[in-house]
Each structure stands twice: as structure tokens, then as C-alpha cells.
Design a protein around this motif. Structure first.
Motif, PDB file in Angstrom:
ATOM      1  N   ASP A  80     -13.469   3.256  -4.495  1.00  0.00           N
ATOM      2  CA  ASP A  80     -14.624   2.820  -5.293  1.00  0.00           C
ATOM      3  C   ASP A  80     -15.703   3.892  -5.372  1.00  0.00           C
ATOM      4  O   ASP A  80     -16.722   3.702  -6.023  1.00  0.00           O
ATOM      5  CB  ASP A  80     -15.204   1.508  -4.752  1.00  0.00           C
ATOM      6  N   ASP A  81     -15.477   5.046  -4.727  1.00  0.00           N
ATOM      7  CA  ASP A  81     -16.494   6.095  -4.652  1.00  0.00           C
ATOM      8  C   ASP A  81     -16.780   6.731  -6.017  1.00  0.00           C
ATOM      9  O   ASP A  81     -17.907   6.700  -6.507  1.00  0.00           O
ATOM     10  CB  ASP A  81     -16.057   7.158  -3.641  1.00  0.00           C
ATOM     11  N   MET A  82     -15.778   7.304  -6.644  1.00  0.00           N
ATOM     12  CA  MET A  82     -16.002   7.968  -7.938  1.00  0.00           C
ATOM     13  C   MET A  82     -16.396   6.979  -9.022  1.00  0.00           C
ATOM     14  O   MET A  82     -17.325   7.255  -9.796  1.00  0.00           O
ATOM     15  CB  MET A  82     -14.770   8.784  -8.357  1.00  0.00           C
ATOM     16  N   PRO A  83     -15.766   5.803  -9.124  1.00  0.00           N
ATOM     17  CA  PRO A  83     -16.237   4.839 -10.122  1.00  0.00           C
ATOM     18  C   PRO A  83     -17.717   4.478  -9.926  1.00  0.00           C
ATOM     19  O   PRO A  83     -18.448   4.305 -10.900  1.00  0.00           O
ATOM     20  CB  PRO A  83     -15.330   3.626  -9.905  1.00  0.00           C
ATOM     21  N   ALA A  84     -18.173   4.395  -8.674  1.00  0.00           N
ATOM     22  CA  ALA A  84     -19.586   4.090  -8.412  1.00  0.00           C
ATOM     23  C   ALA A  84     -20.490   5.195  -8.955  1.00  0.00           C
ATOM     24  O   ALA A  84     -21.540   4.913  -9.542  1.00  0.00           O
ATOM     25  CB  ALA A  84     -19.820   3.895  -6.918  1.00  0.00           C
ATOM     26  N   HIS A  85     -20.080   6.446  -8.779  1.00  0.00           N
ATOM     27  CA  HIS A  85     -20.875   7.560  -9.313  1.00  0.00           C
ATOM     28  C   HIS A  85     -20.941   7.502 -10.842  1.00  0.00           C
ATOM     29  O   HIS A  85     -22.004   7.723 -11.435  1.00  0.00           O
ATOM     30  CB  HIS A  85     -20.296   8.907  -8.875  1.00  0.00           C
ATOM     31  N   LEU A  86     -19.821   7.196 -11.478  1.00  0.00           N
ATOM     32  CA  LEU A  86     -19.800   7.117 -12.940  1.00  0.00           C
ATOM     33  C   LEU A  86     -20.661   5.959 -13.447  1.00  0.00           C
ATOM     34  O   LEU A  86     -21.391   6.098 -14.431  1.00  0.00           O
ATOM     35  CB  LEU A  86     -18.366   6.968 -13.447  1.00  0.00           C
ATOM     36  N   ARG A  87     -20.602   4.817 -12.783  1.00  0.00           N
ATOM     37  CA  ARG A  87     -21.422   3.669 -13.184  1.00  0.00           C
ATOM     38  C   ARG A  87     -22.908   3.980 -13.053  1.00  0.00           C
ATOM     39  O   ARG A  87     -23.705   3.564 -13.896  1.00  0.00           O
ATOM     40  CB  ARG A  87     -21.043   2.445 -12.356  1.00  0.00           C
ATOM     41  N   THR A  88     -23.260   4.703 -12.003  1.00  0.00           N
ATOM     42  CA  THR A  88     -24.651   5.107 -11.829  1.00  0.00           C
ATOM     43  C   THR A  88     -25.078   6.033 -12.962  1.00  0.00           C
ATOM     44  O   THR A  88     -26.184   5.917 -13.501  1.00  0.00           O
ATOM     45  CB  THR A  88     -24.852   5.798 -10.466  1.00  0.00           C
ATOM     46  N   MET A  89     -24.193   6.941 -13.343  1.00  0.00           N
ATOM     47  CA  MET A  89     -24.497   7.879 -14.422  1.00  0.00           C
ATOM     48  C   MET A  89     -24.709   7.161 -15.755  1.00  0.00           C
ATOM     49  O   MET A  89     -25.495   7.606 -16.591  1.00  0.00           O
ATOM     50  CB  MET A  89     -23.346   8.875 -14.543  1.00  0.00           C
ATOM     51  N   LEU A  90     -24.034   6.039 -15.949  1.00  0.00           N
ATOM     52  CA  LEU A  90     -24.136   5.289 -17.200  1.00  0.00           C
ATOM     53  C   LEU A  90     -25.329   4.338 -17.236  1.00  0.00           C
ATOM     54  O   LEU A  90     -25.609   3.734 -18.276  1.00  0.00           O
ATOM     55  CB  LEU A  90     -22.847   4.488 -17.426  1.00  0.00           C
ATOM     56  N   THR A  91     -25.992   4.181 -16.129  1.00  0.00           N
ATOM     57  CA  THR A  91     -27.138   3.270 -16.053  1.00  0.00           C
ATOM     58  C   THR A  91     -28.390   4.078 -15.725  1.00  0.00           C
ATOM     59  O   THR A  91     -28.512   5.205 -16.178  1.00  0.00           O
ATOM     60  CB  THR A  91     -26.851   2.148 -15.036  1.00  0.00           C
ATOM     61  N   ASN A  92     -29.317   3.523 -14.959  1.00  0.00           N
ATOM     62  CA  ASN A  92     -30.580   4.209 -14.662  1.00  0.00           C
ATOM     63  C   ASN A  92     -30.796   4.347 -13.163  1.00  0.00           C
ATOM     64  O   ASN A  92     -30.503   3.419 -12.418  1.00  0.00           O
ATOM     65  CB  ASN A  92     -31.769   3.401 -15.209  1.00  0.00           C
ATOM     66  N   THR A  93     -31.342   5.462 -12.746  1.00  0.00           N
ATOM     67  CA  THR A  93     -31.796   5.591 -11.366  1.00  0.00           C
ATOM     68  C   THR A  93     -33.318   5.545 -11.309  1.00  0.00           C
ATOM     69  O   THR A  93     -33.896   5.550 -10.233  1.00  0.00           O
ATOM     70  CB  THR A  93     -31.294   6.893 -10.711  1.00  0.00           C
ATOM     71  N   GLN A  94     -33.965   5.477 -12.479  1.00  0.00           N
ATOM     72  CA  GLN A  94     -35.421   5.453 -12.559  1.00  0.00           C
ATOM     73  C   GLN A  94     -35.865   4.511 -13.662  1.00  0.00           C
ATOM     74  O   GLN A  94     -35.253   4.460 -14.723  1.00  0.00           O
ATOM     75  CB  GLN A  94     -35.929   6.879 -12.825  1.00  0.00           C
ATOM     76  N   LEU A  95     -36.925   3.746 -13.379  1.00  0.00           N
ATOM     77  CA  LEU A  95     -37.541   2.881 -14.380  1.00  0.00           C
ATOM     78  C   LEU A  95     -39.037   3.153 -14.409  1.00  0.00           C
ATOM     79  O   LEU A  95     -39.639   3.396 -13.364  1.00  0.00           O
ATOM     80  CB  LEU A  95     -37.330   1.404 -14.038  1.00  0.00           C
ATOM     81  N   SER A  96     -39.642   3.086 -15.578  1.00  0.00           N
ATOM     82  CA  SER A  96     -41.093   3.176 -15.735  1.00  0.00           C
ATOM     83  C   SER A  96     -41.565   1.895 -16.401  1.00  0.00           C
ATOM     84  O   SER A  96     -41.055   1.526 -17.462  1.00  0.00           O
ATOM     85  CB  SER A  96     -41.489   4.367 -16.609  1.00  0.00           C
ATOM     86  N   ILE A  97     -42.530   1.229 -15.768  1.00  0.00           N
ATOM     87  CA  ILE A  97     -42.994  -0.063 -16.268  1.00  0.00           C
ATOM     88  C   ILE A  97     -44.520  -0.069 -16.287  1.00  0.00           C
ATOM     89  O   ILE A  97     -45.155   0.235 -15.267  1.00  0.00           O
ATOM     90  CB  ILE A  97     -42.483  -1.208 -15.369  1.00  0.00           C
ATOM     91  N   PRO A  98     -45.135  -0.410 -17.412  1.00  0.00           N
ATOM     92  CA  PRO A  98     -46.590  -0.504 -17.442  1.00  0.00           C
ATOM     93  C   PRO A  98     -47.063  -1.631 -16.516  1.00  0.00           C
ATOM     94  O   PRO A  98     -46.341  -2.611 -16.298  1.00  0.00           O
ATOM     95  CB  PRO A  98     -46.918  -0.834 -18.899  1.00  0.00           C
ATOM     96  N   VAL A  99     -48.274  -1.475 -16.010  1.00  0.00           N
ATOM     97  CA  VAL A  99     -48.903  -2.498 -15.176  1.00  0.00           C
ATOM     98  C   VAL A  99     -50.187  -2.927 -15.872  1.00  0.00           C
ATOM     99  O   VAL A  99     -50.985  -2.079 -16.287  1.00  0.00           O
ATOM    100  CB  VAL A  99     -49.205  -1.956 -13.761  1.00  0.00           C
TER     101      VAL A  99
END
Length: 139
Positions: free
Chosen positions: A86-105
Motif C-alpha cells: 500500500d506504500d506506493m499507491p498511498a504516495h500516488l493518492r496523496t499526489m492526486l489530492t492536497n497536502t495543503q488547504l487555505s481557508i478564509p477566517v
């Protein structure tokens, strides 16, 4: 203008979307910052962040199923397997999603839509403790 920094520790129970909206809202409120910008940063290469539907849990189930089909755990497809199949698939899934979000307050709370929630998306089968760095800047 002020800024605050905090690390949110999230326990996962294997693959899936883990709700983090409440602890994020609580921390933002505790800073006393009324208007600003909140950044969330996932410190991992096999987990990610997302803003998603928070009313119907079947949405999360469908998302998880979609990612299983999109990036399957098929050892014949990957070279990298240092931590298991599950190691490489996890890296690919992370690449396809976000590791950072910006949200107004605004008014001391992250500005989310009626049906929006914040989630850590765990891409590994085993339980993990994930660290999400929260940074807010504002007044």
C-alpha cells in the motif's frame, strides 16, 4: 496583524477520511483572531487533506471506493514497496489530492459552506498518527 501556529495530532484507523473540522474550528476560536487566513499543512507523503461533504457519510465511502479503483494496490504495477504493497499507491493518492488547504477566517471561524467539512484522508491500511500544522494570520 497576528499569527499563531499549532500542530493537530490526528489518529487514523487505516484508509479513509477522518473528520477534523471540529478541532480546527476550536483551535481557530482559541486564537482570538477574527479575520484572517488559515492554512492547514499535512506533514506526510501518504495522507492528504480535503474539503468535502459532511452530511452524508456515503459520499466518503464513494470517494474511498473511487480511489481504490483509480490507484489500486497491485504490486505488479509499482517498483517502490519499501513499506508494503500500500506504500506506493498511498504516495500516488496523496499526489492526486492536497497536502495543503487555505481557508478564509471570518468572525473567528473558518469560512466553510453549509455542507463542507475538513478531512484528513488516510491512504495507508494501518493506523497512524498524523500531524497537521495549522497556521493562522490575521487580526
Amino acid at each position: 496583524m497576528r499569527q499563531e501556529l499549532h500542530t493537530l495530532h490526528v489518529r487514523t484507523h487505516g484508509k479513509g477520511l477522518v473528520p477534523i473540522t471540529r478541532p480546527v474550528i476550536d483551535w481557530v476560536a482559541s486564537t482570538g483572531i477574527g479575520t484572517g487566513l488559515l492554512t492547514l499543512w499535512c506533514r506526510h507523503t501518504s495522507a492528504s487533506l480535503t474539503v468535502q461533504e459532511n452530511a452524508d457519510p456515503t459520499v466518503r465511502e464513494d470517494i474511498a471506493r473511487y480511489f481504490e479503483a483509480l490507484v489500486p494496490e497491485d504490486p505488479s504495477r509499482y517498483i517502490h514497496d519499501d513499506e508494503g504493497p500500500d506504500d506506493m499507491p498511498a504516495h500516488l493518492r496523496t499526489m492526486l489530492t492536497n497536502t495543503q488547504l487555505s481557508i478564509p477566517v471570518a468572525d473567528g471561524c473558518p469560512v466553510l459552506g453549509t455542507w463542507q467539512g475538513l478531512y484528513l484522508f488516510e491512504h495507508r491500511r494501518m493506523a497512524h498518527r498524523r500531524d497537521i500544522v495549522l497556521h493562522i494570520i490575521g487580526a
